[in-house]
Structures are given as structure tokens and as C-alpha cells.
Enzyme design. Structure first.
Site, PDB file in Angstrom:
ATOM      1  N   GLU A  36      -4.970   0.298   2.223  1.00  0.00           N
ATOM      2  CA  GLU A  36      -5.635  -1.194   2.028  1.00  0.00           C
ATOM      3  C   GLU A  36      -6.472  -0.687   1.410  1.00  0.00           C
ATOM      4  OE1 GLU A  36      -3.653  -4.253   2.536  1.00  0.00           O
ATOM      5  OE2 GLU A  36      -2.364  -2.620   3.247  1.00  0.00           O
ATOM      6  N   SER A  45       1.088  -1.689  -0.145  1.00  0.00           N
ATOM      7  CA  SER A  45       0.037   0.326  -0.025  1.00  0.00           C
ATOM      8  C   SER A  45       0.703   1.189   0.094  1.00  0.00           C
ATOM      9  CB  SER A  45      -1.110  -0.125   0.876  1.00  0.00           C
ATOM     10  OG  SER A  45      -0.057  -0.304   2.481  1.00  0.00           O
ATOM     11  N   HIS A  46       2.181   1.189   0.482  1.00  0.00           N
ATOM     12  CA  HIS A  46       3.124   2.152   0.285  1.00  0.00           C
ATOM     13  C   HIS A  46       4.384   1.675  -0.324  1.00  0.00           C
ATOM     14  CE1 HIS A  46       0.613   3.070   3.363  1.00  0.00           C
ATOM     15  NE2 HIS A  46       0.624   4.102   3.854  1.00  0.00           N
TER      16      HIS A  46
HETATM   17  P1  NDP Z   1      -0.601  -2.588   9.893  1.00  0.00           P
HETATM   18  O1  NDP Z   1      -1.776  -2.056  10.811  1.00  0.00           O
HETATM   19  O2  NDP Z   1      -0.362  -3.464   8.495  1.00  0.00           O
HETATM   20  O3  NDP Z   1       0.438  -2.510  11.323  1.00  0.00           O
HETATM   21  C1  NDP Z   1       1.441  -1.680  11.867  1.00  0.00           C
HETATM   22  C2  NDP Z   1       1.719  -2.312  12.751  1.00  0.00           C
HETATM   23  O4  NDP Z   1       1.711  -3.451  14.039  1.00  0.00           O
HETATM   24  C3  NDP Z   1       3.298  -2.263  11.747  1.00  0.00           C
HETATM   25  O5  NDP Z   1       4.512  -2.755  12.240  1.00  0.00           O
HETATM   26  C4  NDP Z   1       3.041  -4.135  11.515  1.00  0.00           C
HETATM   27  O6  NDP Z   1       4.452  -4.867  11.393  1.00  0.00           O
HETATM   28  C5  NDP Z   1       2.164  -4.416  13.608  1.00  0.00           C
HETATM   29  N1  NDP Z   1       1.439  -5.244  12.837  1.00  0.00           N
HETATM   30  C6  NDP Z   1       0.297  -6.051  11.923  1.00  0.00           C
HETATM   31  N2  NDP Z   1       0.157  -7.286  12.555  1.00  0.00           N
HETATM   32  C7  NDP Z   1       0.404  -7.276  13.561  1.00  0.00           C
HETATM   33  C8  NDP Z   1       0.461  -8.475  14.519  1.00  0.00           C
HETATM   34  N3  NDP Z   1      -0.557  -9.777  14.039  1.00  0.00           N
HETATM   35  N4  NDP Z   1       1.265  -8.567  15.640  1.00  0.00           N
HETATM   36  C9  NDP Z   1       2.151  -8.226  16.317  1.00  0.00           C
HETATM   37  N5  NDP Z   1       1.954  -6.489  15.228  1.00  0.00           N
HETATM   38  C10 NDP Z   1       1.443  -6.437  14.023  1.00  0.00           C
HETATM   39  O7  NDP Z   1      -0.424  -0.555   9.425  1.00  0.00           O
HETATM   40  P2  NDP Z   1      -1.455   0.246   9.174  1.00  0.00           P
HETATM   41  O8  NDP Z   1      -2.195   0.052   7.656  1.00  0.00           O
HETATM   42  O9  NDP Z   1      -2.009   1.108  10.280  1.00  0.00           O
HETATM   43  O10 NDP Z   1      -0.493   1.404   8.363  1.00  0.00           O
HETATM   44  C11 NDP Z   1       0.510   0.485   7.423  1.00  0.00           C
HETATM   45  C12 NDP Z   1       1.005   1.921   6.717  1.00  0.00           C
HETATM   46  O11 NDP Z   1       0.373   3.261   6.392  1.00  0.00           O
HETATM   47  C13 NDP Z   1       1.778   2.368   7.687  1.00  0.00           C
HETATM   48  O12 NDP Z   1       3.499   2.283   7.606  1.00  0.00           O
HETATM   49  C14 NDP Z   1       1.818   4.177   8.344  1.00  0.00           C
HETATM   50  O13 NDP Z   1       3.266   4.837   8.226  1.00  0.00           O
HETATM   51  C15 NDP Z   1       1.797   4.054   6.435  1.00  0.00           C
HETATM   52  N6  NDP Z   1      -0.143   5.781   6.749  1.00  0.00           N
HETATM   53  C16 NDP Z   1       1.284   6.588   5.985  1.00  0.00           C
HETATM   54  C17 NDP Z   1      -0.533   7.801   5.983  1.00  0.00           C
HETATM   55  C18 NDP Z   1       0.240   8.938   5.280  1.00  0.00           C
HETATM   56  O14 NDP Z   1      -0.134   9.919   5.373  1.00  0.00           O
HETATM   57  N7  NDP Z   1       1.730   8.919   4.993  1.00  0.00           N
HETATM   58  C19 NDP Z   1      -1.290   7.599   6.403  1.00  0.00           C
HETATM   59  C20 NDP Z   1      -1.479   6.107   6.821  1.00  0.00           C
HETATM   60  C21 NDP Z   1      -1.260   4.999   6.958  1.00  0.00           C
HETATM   61  P3  NDP Z   1       4.768  -5.615  10.320  1.00  0.00           P
HETATM   62  O15 NDP Z   1       4.763  -4.415   9.419  1.00  0.00           O
HETATM   63  O16 NDP Z   1       6.230  -6.357  10.590  1.00  0.00           O
HETATM   64  O17 NDP Z   1       3.779  -6.150   9.896  1.00  0.00           O
END
Ligand code: NDP
Length: 338
Positions: free
Chosen positions: A185, A47-48
Site C-alpha cells: 500500500e 497490492s497483492h
Molecule cells: P488490511 O488492513 O487491508 O485488511 C486486514 C483485514 O482486515 C482484512 O481481512 C480486511 O477485510 C479487514 N478489514 C479491513 N478494514 C476493515 C474494517 N473497516 N472493518 C472490518 N474489517 C476490516 O490488510 P493489510 O494492509 O494489513 O494487509 C494486506 C495484505 O497484505 C494481506 O492479505 C497480507 O497477507 C498481505 N501481506 C503479505 C506479505 C507477504 O510477505 N507475503 C507481507 C505483508 C502483508 P477485507 O479484505 O474484506 O477488507
């Protein structure tokens, strides 16, 4: 589900850079912006990754983003640096910010950097990973465009407002949107004809739905109800009001007034705070202490820590290439003139 093709990371970088240059970026801006997309692809954060390229290109073409921006860091207060972004796509300004804040955090123990007038569209972990690898801790946050209804409301007002935290030693980083689901997403679910995750948002009448199109027309939900809603609010204050930058709602009004609702990132601010654990009183012991803490944590059955998936994906995708939707790859190549 759209058809995907496996593309080597070097090819993604080549095509993304060329497309950015064609849309008006100079080399420095193109390299920095391509780099954050390639790193997202490398870590399995589609997604990024390249998915963001059309948005970056749209903001360059509309004139909202300055592809030749030269962000500058200026000391503002003893613990505060400001990076004037010059309407850059954020990645180059974030490089300038890291270079400015790291020595200050080491000298003082803690330092903040307000990155202003940038267009942020990437994953925040990429912004702090270098600091954490170099032994510093960091917080980072940014607002977006109104996408999330505050708890109890049904109208988008907060951005998806991501928040990242990193701690060195174990190089632990978490990074998430304060929305229940990142907007990318939901857009990918809409593109691929899949339902959005449960709890992702509501339709225009405020009814919970998994229809990604209905959520994009309605509002996303904050994660954790009133708790995520309060964190989103904090980010509006810290990355907006505190540093003289638009809140998400204000950014949308600005885009409308300027006629640049181009689907790309809005103009806004990023707040990053870096700290040096060597300066907090346990310089001799914190690394071993953190190591023991993580060892005990990891020994618990079922534990999977933030960042673990990315690290695993990194090794595999560097070897195999990233799975990119064919339509997106074709679009990127056309934009690059390849
Ligand atoms: P996710 O829900 O995919 O993941 C959030 C964090 O939780 C990550 O560090 C991930 O680690 C961890 N994680 C996920 N599942 C588990 C699990 N089962 N157990 C433990 N840790 C877990 O993130 P979001 O969908 O909320 O966000 C995705 C991205 O979007 C982020 O990188 C964010 O910076 C970006 N974003 C950017 C925006 C902008 O304006 N620039 C706006 C909104 C979001 P891992 O990666 O290892 O799975």
C-alpha cells in the site's frame, strides 16, 4: 493517481502466466503463481495482484527463485509436516502444503505444516481459503524482509509479517500485516503520488511521516504499538526460528551476501496450522453455534466483518474486470511478449 484500465481476469491470468513462463517458470509454477495474483485482483486486493508480478519476475531472473521447483511434503512428527519448497515461489508449495495438512488435521484434530525455502509475496487469505471452504480452521503466518521498527525503535527489524486466521462454517477469514499498513500500500501510494495512511511509519530520524518515500527509506510502524510489535516478533519466531528458516533481518543479510536484492520476495518459511472443529468436542453443534454467533454479531449496527469487502468486490470485479494501472499492464504485457 495513475491511469487505470479495466482488464478481464482471464486476460490478467493469460498475461501473468506467459510472463512467468518467459522468466523461467514451468507450467505448474506459473499457473499457481498467476492464480494467487488473479484471485487478489478478483477480490479488490490490488497490492497483492498484478502489482506483485515485477517482483516475482525479478526473483526468477536473479536466480533467487527456482521457477521449476517441485515442492515436496514429508511427514516430520505425528502432527507436523514439512514442505521442502526448493526455492519455489510460494504458491505451488502452499498447494502442496494444503494437500498434506488437510487429511492430517482431519485425522488428528490439528496439524501443522512448515513450508520452508519458499519465496512468499502474496496475500495469506489465499493460502487458507481452500482449507476453510473445506470445513477446516487455519492459522497462517510468514516473515518478510526488515521493514518495521519494533515498538520504541526506529530501525527496520521485523518484516511486515502477515497473519491470517480462518474459521469454517461462516468461512470467516481475517488476514493482515502486523505493520500498521501493508508495504504494498505504501509502495502504491509512492507510485501514485499520494500520502501514506497516518501512522504508517517514520522517516530515517524516527519522526512520524505520511510521505511514502520517507517511510520506505525509514521504517514502517507496527499496528497497535507494542501489541502489533509483539505479534510481529511471534511470527519471526514461528515462521523463522521454530522451523529453521531465516528471520526477516537474516533474510536481508542472506540476500546481500548472495547479491540477490532484486526487490522480490526473500527466501523464508511459512507456518500453517489447520484444525478440524469436528474434533474438538462439539461436532454436532459448532456449525449452528457459529451461525448464531455471527448472526448476533452482524445484527449490531455498524458491524462490517473482515472478508465482507472482498466478497462484495469479488462479484463486481468478476463481472467488470479489475482496474489495473496502465503502466503496470503495459509492463506485464511486455514481460509476456504480448
Ligand atoms: P488490511 O488492513 O487491508 O485488511 C486486514 C483485514 O482486515 C482484512 O481481512 C480486511 O477485510 C479487514 N478489514 C479491513 N478494514 C476493515 C474494517 N473497516 N472493518 C472490518 N474489517 C476490516 O490488510 P493489510 O494492509 O494489513 O494487509 C494486506 C495484505 O497484505 C494481506 O492479505 C497480507 O497477507 C498481505 N501481506 C503479505 C506479505 C507477504 O510477505 N507475503 C507481507 C505483508 C502483508 P477485507 O479484505 O474484506 O477488507
Amino acid at each position: 493517481m495513475s491511469e487505470t484500465v479495466r482488464i478481464a481476469l482471464a486476460d490478467i491470468d493469460r498475461v501473468a502466466r506467459a510472463a512467468l513462463v518467459r522468466a523461467g517458470c514451468d507450467e505448474a509454477n506459473a499457473i499457481a503463481t498467476s492464480d494467487v495474483m488473479v484471485r487478489a485482483e478478483r477480490d479488490g486486493c490490488a497490492s497483492h495482484g498484478l502489482f506483485r508480478l515485477p517482483g516475482y519476475l525479478a526473483s526468477l531472473r536473479s536466480g533467487k527463485a527456482n521457477g521449476r521447483a517441485a515442492p515436496v511434503a514429508r511427514a516430520h512428527a505425528p502432527g507436523v509436516v514439512r514442505v521442502e519448497g526448493d526455492n519455489a515461489l510460494a504458491p505451488l508449495a502452499m498447494q502442496v502444503a494444503r494437500t498434506a495438512v488437510a487429511p492430517l488435521a482431519r485425522a488428528q484434530g490439528i496439524a501443522a505444516v512448515a513450508i520452508v525455502d519458499v519465496l512468499h509475496f502474496s496475500a495469506l487469505w489465499a493460502d487458507i481459503e481452500g482449507l476453510v471452504a473445506d470445513g477446516l480452521g487455519a492459522f497462517c503466518m510468514t516473515a518478510y524482509l526488515p521493514s518495521v521498527a519494533p515498538a520504541g525503535a526506529k530501525t527496520p527489524f521485523f518484516g511486515t509479517n502477515p497473519f491470517a486466521f480462518g474459521f469454517p462454517g461462516e468461512a470467516f477469514i481475517f488476514d493482515f500485516a502486523t505493520a500498521a499498513t501493508a508495504r504494498g500500500e505504501i509502495q502504491i501510494a509512492a507510485r501514485d503520488g499520494r500520502p501514506a495512511p497516518a501512522g504508517a511509519g517514520v522517516d530515517t530520524d524516527g519522526r512520524p511521516t505520511r510521505d511514502p518515500h520517507a517511510i520506505l527509506a525509514g521504517a514502517q510502524s507496527p499496528f497497535g504499538g507494542h501489541k502489533g510489535s509483539a505479534l510481529a516478533l511471534m511470527i519471526e519466531l514461528m515462521a523463522g526460528v521454530l522451523i529453521g528458516q531465516p528471520t526477516s533481518a537474516e533474510a536481508a543479510r542472506e540476500e546481500k551476501a548472495l547479491g540477490v536484492c532484486d526487490g522480490g520476495p526473500p527466501r523464508g518459511g511459512v507456518l500453517m496450522i489447520a484444525f478440524d472443529p469436528d474434533r474438538f468436542g462439539d461436532a454436532a453443534g459448532w456449525r449452528a453455534h457459529a451461525g448464531a454467533f455471527f448472526a448476533e454479531l452482524r445484527a449490531l449496527p455498524g458491524v462490517r466483518l473482515p472478508g465482507d469487502r472482498r466478497r462484495l468486490e469479488r462479484a463486481r470485479i468478476a463481472r467488470e474486470g479489475a482496474a489495473v494501472p496502465r503502466a503496470l499492464w503495459d509492463e506485464a504485457r511486455r514481460a509476456a511478449g504480448h
